[in-house]
Motif scaffolding. Structure first.
Motif, short mmCIF file in Angstrom:
data_model
loop_
_atom_site.label_atom_id
_atom_site.label_comp_id
_atom_site.label_asym_id
_atom_site.label_seq_id
_atom_site.Cartn_x
_atom_site.Cartn_y
_atom_site.Cartn_z
N SER A 1 -22.30 -30.82 50.00
CA SER A 1 -22.71 -32.00 49.24
C SER A 1 -23.18 -31.65 47.83
O SER A 1 -23.59 -32.53 47.08
CB SER A 1 -23.85 -32.72 49.97
N TYR B 1 -19.14 -35.31 59.09
CA TYR B 1 -19.07 -36.25 57.97
C TYR B 1 -18.51 -37.60 58.43
O TYR B 1 -19.00 -38.66 58.02
CB TYR B 1 -18.21 -35.67 56.85
N PHE C 1 -14.72 -32.71 52.09
CA PHE C 1 -14.67 -32.66 53.56
C PHE C 1 -13.25 -32.91 54.07
O PHE C 1 -12.79 -32.24 55.00
CB PHE C 1 -15.63 -33.69 54.16
N LEU D 1 -26.38 -34.93 56.33
CA LEU D 1 -25.59 -35.93 55.59
C LEU D 1 -26.24 -37.32 55.68
O LEU D 1 -26.19 -38.09 54.73
CB LEU D 1 -24.16 -35.97 56.13
#
Length: 276
Positions: free
Chosen positions: A212, A142, A91, A271
């Motif tokens: 992810s 994120y 990220f 997330l």
């Protein structure tokens, strides 16, 4: 107790055998009452499943549990997740600004401007494939999911800088372009609808999940960029500035802002579910 003992002393061996047999034999499906409901299935579970007495069996309950376990295993999004450090590095790197990043951004904006100006879908799709805007949008989600204020500030500032560069590039292009007609692509990317919100939510879900994974998500992120179409509305906003058309600028920039917000929101939920 003396009365009970006197009663049992009067029973014959055959009577005692019959009583023991009734006690040791489980209730059958034809019986009713609390004991039957407890043996076949719990009353609460039977009511939740919408079944009447006599329709539930132990085999059916095992089958339902097996189906639930199969679905839980099939849609287990935590399986195949990358390590925490790998996810963070992915990220952060995708949102970092450098010379190469900004040059690609300007080139993508020029290609998108030509596509909107000439009504060329191929140019627009190509610009979205190479556009690096999605990295900053996902980094915002994120940073919120991990409560990283430093990363949130950097990602938000990086997105603002990229938006300013995109607007400047598209405005300059449309000021010098000899074609001044409003094409179908320009009009389509300056009129937000509820479908844009749905696509942004789906794209944010896919983007957060893809970043992810253990596998490199380059292809998936490119697909998300094409589906959510971040760049064309921003390009149409620059056209609105060049043509001094406040209605076009407002509609196009509003569509871009909607995409950013709902992509970030969907990725944030994913997330959180993954406990990154």
């Amino acid at each position: 107790w003396d009365s009970i003992g006197h009663y049992y002393r009067r029973l014959s061996a055959q009577d005692i055998t019959r009583i023991c047999h009734k006690i040791s034999t489980p209730p059958t499906l034809g019986q009713s009452g609390y004991a039957h409901r407890q043996y076949v299935t719990g009353a609460g579970e039977r009511d939740r499943m919408g079944m009447s007495d006599g329709q539930v069996s132990i085999g059916e309950r095992r089958g339902v549990r097996a189906i639930r376990r199969a679905f839980a295993s099939l849609f287990n999004v935590r399986e195949g997740r990358a390590g925490y450090e790998a996810i963070r590095r992915r990220f952060v790197n995708d949102s970092r600004l450098n010379g190469t990043h900004l040059c690609i951004l300007i080139i993508a904006m020029l290609i998108a401007s030509v596509g909107l100006n000439t009504d060329s879908t191929e140019c627009i799709v190509g610009a979205m494939l190479i556009c690096p805007l999605m990295g900053s949008v996902l980094a915002i989600s994120y940073s919120v999911a991990t409560a990283d204020r430093h990363l949130f500030r950097d990602a938000l500032l990086g997105l603002a800088i990229q938006v300013a560069i995109c607007l400047a590039t598209s405005t300059i292009y449309f000021l010098v372009s000899p074609l001044s007609i409003e094409t179908n692509e320009l009009l389509a990317n300056s009129s937000p609808t509820v479908w844009d919100v749905l696509v942004a939510l789906a794209g944010g879900f896919a983007g957060g999940l893809g970043n992810s994974r253990k596998q490199e998500p380059a292809t998936l992120i490119a697909g998300v960029a094409v589906a959510t179409a971040l760049m064309p509305p921003l390009c149409a906003s620059g056209c609105g500035i060049a043509m001094q058309d406040l209605s076009m600028f407002g509609g196009a920039f509003y569509e871009f802002a909607l995409n950013v917000v709902f992509i970030s929101f969907a990725a944030y939920l994913v997330l959180l579910a993954l406990h990154v």
